[in-house]
Design an enzyme around this catalytic site. Structure first.
Site, PDB file in Angstrom:
ATOM      1  N   LYS A 183      70.699  46.282 -14.664  1.00 32.78           N
ATOM      2  CA  LYS A 183      69.464  46.037 -15.413  1.00 32.78           C
ATOM      3  C   LYS A 183      68.400  45.417 -14.510  1.00 32.78           C
ATOM      4  O   LYS A 183      67.247  45.864 -14.485  1.00 32.78           O
ATOM      5  CB  LYS A 183      69.730  45.119 -16.607  1.00 32.78           C
ATOM      6  CG  LYS A 183      68.486  44.879 -17.461  1.00 32.78           C
ATOM      7  CD  LYS A 183      68.783  44.004 -18.658  1.00 32.78           C
ATOM      8  CE  LYS A 183      68.845  42.549 -18.267  1.00 32.78           C
ATOM      9  NZ  LYS A 183      68.909  41.651 -19.447  1.00 32.78           N
ATOM     10  N   ASP A 227      67.899  46.144 -22.233  1.00 37.98           N
ATOM     11  CA  ASP A 227      68.087  44.739 -22.585  1.00 37.98           C
ATOM     12  C   ASP A 227      68.494  44.671 -24.053  1.00 37.98           C
ATOM     13  O   ASP A 227      68.777  45.699 -24.677  1.00 37.98           O
ATOM     14  CB  ASP A 227      66.814  43.927 -22.294  1.00 37.98           C
ATOM     15  CG  ASP A 227      65.748  44.122 -23.345  1.00 37.98           C
ATOM     16  OD1 ASP A 227      65.768  45.176 -24.049  1.00 37.98           O
ATOM     17  OD2 ASP A 227      64.888  43.234 -23.495  1.00 37.98           O
TER      18      ASP A 227
END
Length: 230
Positions: free
Chosen positions: A127, A146
């Site tokens: 991420k 997220d």
């Protein structure tokens, strides 16, 4: 109800993106930074922490630590002083020191422009690497997943997966490369304003008529409603 084809999901997601663009025209990364190193550090710090809290901590941090060499030479005690207002500040202090050392030893003190190289750095997962590449370098190799993206993608019927990497792979099949970075920013804004974790406010959602998990009454109405951010 028959299962929606990938082509149909792509078309529906394209329309959703158009509506969210009208609703959130100024969507962007909400972390404050001035270069790729600051962006990498801020994104590492944002794990299990709000961007607002990170932005309160980083001005003093960035004034003291300007280069990868600065992070590499820091002591644990000093770093903790700068990060003590953040969740998991001890672990994050170790990560930033390790990050600095890895950048110096492997990359000449520069943030690498490569997904695999980024994910091998301390504190940097997929991420974070996608944020650095997409926001910092304009390379949309992946999609940042997220907590907001994970929740809303599921509610919109774009994935049935729970694992972020599998969710990302589902989204990559549906999104044009040019939409991958802004997609995350707009879903984050939408998640904060309307499609919240506690409950979705479908009555003020600009894409409720395109959402398979919205109540039938809202799915029957095509209305452009700009949500309140309160």
């Amino acid at each position: 109800m028959p299962r929606e084809s990938r082509k149909a999901r792509r078309e529906r997601l394209r329309t959703i993106m158009e509506r969210l663009a009208e609703t959130y025209p100024d969507s962007r990364c909400s972390l404050d930074y001035q270069d790729s190193l600051q962006l990498t550090v801020a994104t590492v710090l944002s794990a299990q922490c709000t961007d607002a809290a990170v932005n309160r901590a980083t001005p003093a941090l960035f004034a003291r630590f300007r280069t990868a060499q600065d992070y590499a030479g820091a002591s644990q005690e000093e770093m903790e002083e700068y990060l003590k207002s953040l969740n998991f500040f001890r672990n994050k202090s170790r990560s930033l020191i390790g990050l600095g050392r890895a950048l110096v030893e492997r990359h000449g003190g520069e943030v690498p422009v490569d997904l695999d190289a980024l994910t091998q750095l301390p504190g940097v997962g997929r991420k974070t690497a996608n944020v650095v590449l997409g926001v910092g370098f304009g390379i949309a190799e992946g999609v940042v997943v997220d907590t907001h993206v994970k929740r809303i993608a599921a509610r919109l019927g774009m994935t049935r997966e729970e694992d972020p990497e599998k969710i990302e792979q589902d989204l990559l099949k549906l999104l044009d490369e040019s939409d991958r970075v802004i997609f995350t920013h707009r879903l984050i804004d939408h998640g904060r304003a309307t499609c919240t974790a506690r409950r979705p406010f479908c009555e003020r959602c600009p894409v409720a008529h395109l959402c398979p998990t919205a109540p039938a009454a809202y799915r029957a109405v095509d209305s452009m409603v700009v949500p309140s951010t309160r």
